[in-house]
Design a protein around this motif. Structure first.
Motif, PDB file in Angstrom:
ATOM      1  N   PHE A   1      23.719   0.021   0.811  1.00 46.80           N
ATOM      2  CA  PHE A   1      25.313   0.512   1.009  1.00 46.80           C
ATOM      3  C   PHE A   1      25.413   1.673  -0.136  1.00 46.80           C
ATOM      4  CE2 PHE A   1      26.392  -1.713   4.255  1.00 46.80           C
ATOM      5  CZ  PHE A   1      26.382  -3.020   4.325  1.00 46.80           C
ATOM      6  N   LYS A   2      25.230   1.513  -1.339  1.00 40.20           N
ATOM      7  CA  LYS A   2      25.361   2.566  -2.421  1.00 40.20           C
ATOM      8  C   LYS A   2      24.943   3.848  -1.943  1.00 40.20           C
ATOM      9  CE  LYS A   2      25.836   2.734  -7.405  1.00 40.20           C
ATOM     10  NZ  LYS A   2      26.928   1.584  -7.492  1.00 40.20           N
TER      11      LYS A   2
ATOM     12  N   LEU B   1      27.021   4.473   2.413  1.00 43.15           N
ATOM     13  CA  LEU B   1      28.139   4.505   2.504  1.00 43.15           C
ATOM     14  C   LEU B   1      29.084   5.913   2.141  1.00 43.15           C
ATOM     15  CD1 LEU B   1      29.575   0.891   1.573  1.00 43.15           C
ATOM     16  CD2 LEU B   1      29.187   1.717   3.740  1.00 43.15           C
ATOM     17  N   PRO B   2      28.659   6.307   0.914  1.00 44.65           N
ATOM     18  CA  PRO B   2      29.223   7.763   0.757  1.00 44.65           C
ATOM     19  C   PRO B   2      29.138   8.818   1.891  1.00 44.65           C
ATOM     20  CG  PRO B   2      28.097   6.831  -1.026  1.00 44.65           C
ATOM     21  CD  PRO B   2      27.572   5.861  -0.162  1.00 44.65           C
TER      22      PRO B   2
ATOM     23  N   GLU C   1      31.986   8.044   4.131  1.00 49.66           N
ATOM     24  CA  GLU C   1      33.016   8.208   3.699  1.00 49.66           C
ATOM     25  C   GLU C   1      33.577   9.829   3.578  1.00 49.66           C
ATOM     26  OE1 GLU C   1      32.929   4.528   0.791  1.00 49.66           O
ATOM     27  OE2 GLU C   1      33.761   6.344  -0.206  1.00 49.66           O
TER      28      GLU C   1
ATOM     29  N   GLN D   1      37.444   4.909   3.144  1.00 45.19           N
ATOM     30  CA  GLN D   1      36.652   4.343   2.124  1.00 45.19           C
ATOM     31  C   GLN D   1      36.112   2.856   2.925  1.00 45.19           C
ATOM     32  OE1 GLN D   1      38.583   2.218  -1.122  1.00 45.19           O
ATOM     33  NE2 GLN D   1      37.258   2.978  -2.575  1.00 45.19           N
TER      34      GLN D   1
ATOM     35  N   ARG E   1      35.207  -0.849   1.782  1.00 43.21           N
ATOM     36  CA  ARG E   1      35.012  -1.569   0.744  1.00 43.21           C
ATOM     37  C   ARG E   1      33.955  -3.007   1.114  1.00 43.21           C
ATOM     38  NH1 ARG E   1      41.180  -1.888  -1.497  1.00 43.21           N
ATOM     39  NH2 ARG E   1      41.396   0.306  -1.771  1.00 43.21           N
ATOM     40  N   VAL E   2      33.119  -3.111   0.275  1.00 42.50           N
ATOM     41  CA  VAL E   2      32.150  -4.240   0.856  1.00 42.50           C
ATOM     42  C   VAL E   2      32.175  -5.629   0.124  1.00 42.50           C
ATOM     43  CG1 VAL E   2      29.566  -4.745   1.045  1.00 42.50           C
ATOM     44  CG2 VAL E   2      30.519  -2.412   1.596  1.00 42.50           C
TER      45      VAL E   2
ATOM     46  N   MET F   1      31.279   6.870  -6.732  1.00 41.19           N
ATOM     47  CA  MET F   1      31.148   5.122  -6.579  1.00 41.19           C
ATOM     48  C   MET F   1      31.270   4.715  -8.209  1.00 41.19           C
ATOM     49  SD  MET F   1      29.806   3.309  -4.057  1.00 41.19           S
ATOM     50  CE  MET F   1      29.783   3.998  -2.368  1.00 41.19           C
TER      51      MET F   1
ATOM     52  N   GLY G   1      36.350  -9.952  -4.824  1.00 38.58           N
ATOM     53  CA  GLY G   1      35.287  -9.818  -4.057  1.00 38.58           C
ATOM     54  C   GLY G   1      34.173  -8.791  -4.658  1.00 38.58           C
ATOM     55  N   ASN G   2      34.297  -8.559  -5.942  1.00 40.80           N
ATOM     56  CA  ASN G   2      33.284  -7.663  -6.574  1.00 40.80           C
ATOM     57  C   ASN G   2      33.024  -6.331  -5.736  1.00 40.80           C
ATOM     58  OD1 ASN G   2      31.679  -7.050  -8.759  1.00 40.80           O
ATOM     59  ND2 ASN G   2      29.988  -8.275  -8.195  1.00 40.80           N
ATOM     60  N   ILE G   3      33.790  -5.774  -5.381  1.00 40.02           N
ATOM     61  CA  ILE G   3      33.748  -4.654  -4.395  1.00 40.02           C
ATOM     62  C   ILE G   3      33.184  -3.264  -5.422  1.00 40.02           C
ATOM     63  CG2 ILE G   3      34.665  -3.056  -2.649  1.00 40.02           C
ATOM     64  CD1 ILE G   3      36.549  -5.403  -2.021  1.00 40.02           C
ATOM     65  N   ASP G   4      32.049  -2.557  -5.087  1.00 40.25           N
ATOM     66  CA  ASP G   4      31.991  -1.460  -5.835  1.00 40.25           C
ATOM     67  C   ASP G   4      33.213  -0.413  -5.689  1.00 40.25           C
ATOM     68  OD1 ASP G   4      28.979   0.724  -5.417  1.00 40.25           O
ATOM     69  OD2 ASP G   4      30.154   0.160  -7.048  1.00 40.25           O
TER      70      ASP G   4
ATOM     71  N   VAL H   1      36.098  -0.592  -6.453  1.00 41.44           N
ATOM     72  CA  VAL H   1      37.571  -1.094  -6.373  1.00 41.44           C
ATOM     73  C   VAL H   1      37.874  -2.392  -7.207  1.00 41.44           C
ATOM     74  CG1 VAL H   1      38.997  -1.941  -4.575  1.00 41.44           C
ATOM     75  CG2 VAL H   1      37.275  -0.411  -3.734  1.00 41.44           C
TER      76      VAL H   1
END
Lengths: 242, 269, 216
Positions: free
Chosen positions: B38-39, B42-43, B46, B52, B54-55, C1, C161-164, C166
């Motif tokens: 995802f890292k 996702l960008p 986005e 955005q 949010r996972v 991020m 939720g430990n959202i990256d 956020v």
């Protein structure tokens, strides 16, 4: 300042105060009238402190009656002030401590500063007005407590062993302030176990022993010819521990 | 004092910022998150859409529960039977296959059950149970856990009845389970992606791989707006569409760790 | 991020906000209980002391159930946002601040009560005067709350939720990196967290000392 009419005399009728299974004050009747400086005299444990608090209204009697002349509770409270054995001051400047008391008494804001400085001058603390109250010496703190009481212009000033924790020099300073209070017309009611102090400051003596009023007399008569055996023993310094 | 006030204002002010930002909540698994996919992925989405993503990375079972409760807009998990039931029950709109990878059985180099190098996962599990060798299970309703249970069943073992002290139910995610396995020198079933990015291997190595039965399929489902009207249908659908589009599929294929590809796109188009 | 700075900043923002809210409610509450006399007071004090030991993960679960779409406050859409984390930590820290404040105020009340009553300060007025007078001791109380908030992971990981990018804070990042087996990174973050807590405590100590010198 007392409005129309005084709150005195204060009368105690059959007052009893029980705590911890025993009567600390045991059926006391007395009248505190305007005028003479009254000394509550007695040995340690006689019940002086409790009696002072009962009179000032900090404690309620278990039975019996404590009545002021005036009916209005607010006037009765405003007409008194009390100085304790250990001065309790706020963590503010000396001046601010007095201002606090004046604000509580709802003195108009414009007046507060002036009256507070007057009170400090009266006790000789004007030059430490802005010093934190709690860094002052023991004697200075007690003088500040007196200044705070002075600023309120009470009709009656209760003092519970005000110099018990002070050295002779500070004691002298406190006594001279109390004398000034007395001279200005404030009714003094002071507890002490110090015979010399009683003689220096008092006009009349109420001698307490084991919670009872044993003798009541003008100061010279009390020390010259104590009527009761306990008073006689106390004056000679021979009273055993209660 | 002033500093604190600034912090409070900043965080309170962040609230409307977070609220205004266009975002969707995707409930997914620890394997997709912890493998780093995802890292990486996702960008790209986005930047293209300004949405955005949010996972919340929990585990297949929990993610589907989140979808049922309406706390997520999209679910992205790997347990086909559970996903199909999710849609059948009306909680999801439609299931799309996205990508697959495989599971591997990792175990201590010392290999007490003598399964190393095998391509037969079922026989390996039988040998592990026979030798009562330590085995660390996810035990957390995840896709991996689900797959593990199916494999025990395929091996003819009723693991609920047959488990002894050798079977360690950790009730945790892939990473913690691997940590436990590493610490206890136990066997464990892991998805290759998490294993490749796992840094605390200790004496663990891959014992069994390549069995067809270790195939691990991922699916993506939009949570049903009919059941939960607040679900962000357009943005969620945009994410689903992108992930199965050529662009998304190529992006998945290009994610590598140490030159090795982790996930293999297989959306139907 | 996420960058390290973002994570630390979020941790501070969340925990400081929570402690501020908890103090705004908890300090007056503790003072009121200390000074007041009402039926059930003793039971309330026992309860408040017990709540100091509230497990963070339980608070997290309860707030999650409240904020989930399926829950009573679901409409607000707060789940998995920093405000949800602030709410959870506020609930966690509130009993600590209230209980410790009650203890401090009650101890001080013994010293001040007679004089304040003699001067005519009762109830609310007396409590306010008292709390202001012992304000520097209450710094310690608030710090205890802040330490708890910065250190906990159970509540914020569930409701956030430990959202990256956020809702990831220092503690949840440490948990995540540990679970990924990246122990060196987790340790480094741990040292940063500990250093932060030590710094805050040192600052408070200096404040108290300076105040002691100024006000006596």
């Amino acid at each position: 300042m007392a409005a129309s009419g005084s709150i005195l005399p204060l009368s105690l009728r059959g007052v009893r105060f029980a705590a911890g299974g025993r009567n600390i004050i045991d059926g006391m009747s007395a009248t505190i009238g305007a005028g003479p400086a009254t000394i509550i005299l007695g040995a340690n444990g006689a019940g002086k402190s409790v009696l002072m608090r009962l009179m000032h209204g900090l404690l309620q009697p278990t039975s019996g009656e404590i009545a002021w002349r005036a009916q209005d509770a607010e006037r009765v409270r405003r007409g008194q002030a009390m100085v304790f054995q250990r001065p309790v001051l706020l963590r503010r400047s000396a001046l601010a401590n007095i201002l606090y008391a004046l604000e509580l008494a709802r003195v108009p804001a414009a007046e507060c500063a002036r009256q507070a400085m007057d009170a400090l001058r009266e006790v000789g603390l004007a030059d430490v007005a802005h010093r934190p109250a709690r860094v002052l010496s023991g004697g200075e703190q007690q003088r500040l407590a007196l200044a705070r009481a002075w600023a309120l212009h009470p009709e009656v000033l209760f003092l519970d062993e005000p110099t018990a924790n002070l050295d002779p020099g500070a004691t002298r300073e406190i006594e001279s302030v109390i004398k000034a209070f007395d001279a200005s017309g404030t009714k003094i009611v002071m507890s002490t176990h110090n015979l010399g102090q009683a003689r220096r400051l008092g006009d009349e003596v109420l001698f307490i022993h084991q919670g009872r009023l044993v003798e009541s007399a003008p100061v010279d008569a009390f020390f010259g010819e104590p009527a009761s055996a306990e008073a006689a023993a106390f004056v000679k310094g021979e009273l055993p521990w209660v | 004092m002033g500093l604190v006030v600034k912090f409070v204002l900043a965080s309170l002010l962040c609230t409307p910022v977070y609220a205004q930002q266009r975002f969707i909540t995707v409930a997914s698994t620890t394997s997709t998150e912890q493998s780093g996919l995802f890292k990486y992925l996702l960008p790209l989405f986005e930047n293209k859409t300004g949405i955005q993503v949010r996972v919340v990375a929990l585990g297949t079972g929990q993610s589907l529960d989140m979808g049922r409760r309406g706390d997520a807009d999209v679910v992205f998990v790997h347990a086909k039977p559970l996903e199909e039931k999710f849609v059948a029950d009306g909680f999801g709109v439609q299931r799309f296959e996205v990508m697959y990878n495989d599971f591997v059985l990792v175990g201590p180099k010392s290999d007490p059950a003598k399964v190393g190098g095998s391509k037969d996962i079922v026989t390996a599990l039988q040998k592990i149970r026979g030798a009562q060798a330590p085995f660390a299970s996810r035990g957390d309703k995840s896709g991996t856990h689900f797959a593990e249970l199916e494999l025990w069943q395929a091996a003819g073992i009723d693991i609920a009845k047959d488990k002894g002290p050798w079977y360690r139910d950790t009730g945790s995610g892939m990473g913690p389970t691997l940590n436990t396995a590493s610490g206890m020198n136990a066997y464990a079933l892991a998805d290759r992606g998490t294993w490749l990015s796992f840094k605390n291997r200790g004496a663990l190595v891959i014992s069994v791989e390549g069995d067809r039965r270790l195939f691990n399929q991922y699916g993506v489902i939009l949570v049903n707006p009919a059941k939960h009207p607040h679900v962000k249908r357009e943005m969620g659908q945009a994410f689903v569409d992108w992930v199965i589009s050529l662009e998304g599929q190529n992006a998945i294929a290009s994610y590598k760790i140490g030159g090795e590809q982790l996930f293999f796109p297989n959306a139907a188009n | 991020m996420d960058t390290l700075g973002q994570i630390v900043a979020l941790s501070l923002a969340v925990s400081l906000s929570a402690v501020l809210l908890a103090a705004l409610i908890g300090l007056p509450l503790g003072a009121a209980i200390a000074v007041g006399r009402f039926p059930g007071r003793r039971a309330l004090i026992v309860l408040l002391n017990a709540l100091m030991g509230l497990p963070p993960v339980v608070v997290g679960l309860l707030v999650y159930l409240l904020l989930s779409r399926a829950g009573p406050l679901g409409e607000m859409g707060l789940l998995f946002t920093p405000p949800a984390m602030v709410i959870a930590q506020t609930l966690l820290v509130l009993p600590i601040i209230a209980a410790l404040c009650r203890q401090s105020v009650e101890d001080a009340w013994v010293e001040y009560e007679e004089q304040l009553r003699s001067l005519g300060a009762h109830g609310l007025r007396a409590a306010v005067t008292l709390v202001w007078d012992i304000r520097f001791s209450l710094v310690t109380v608030v710090l205890a709350g802040l330490g708890r908030a910065l250190a906990e992971v159970g509540a914020v990981i569930i409701v956030g939720g430990n959202i990256d990018g956020v809702t990831r804070v220092m503690t949840t990042t440490i948990a995540l990196e540990t679970s990924k087996g990246d122990l060196p990174l987790a340790l480094s973050l741990g040292f940063i967290l500990i250093s932060l807590v030590i710094l805050l405590n040192a600052a408070a100590h200096l404040i108290k000392e300076a105040a002691q010198r100024r006000y006596g």
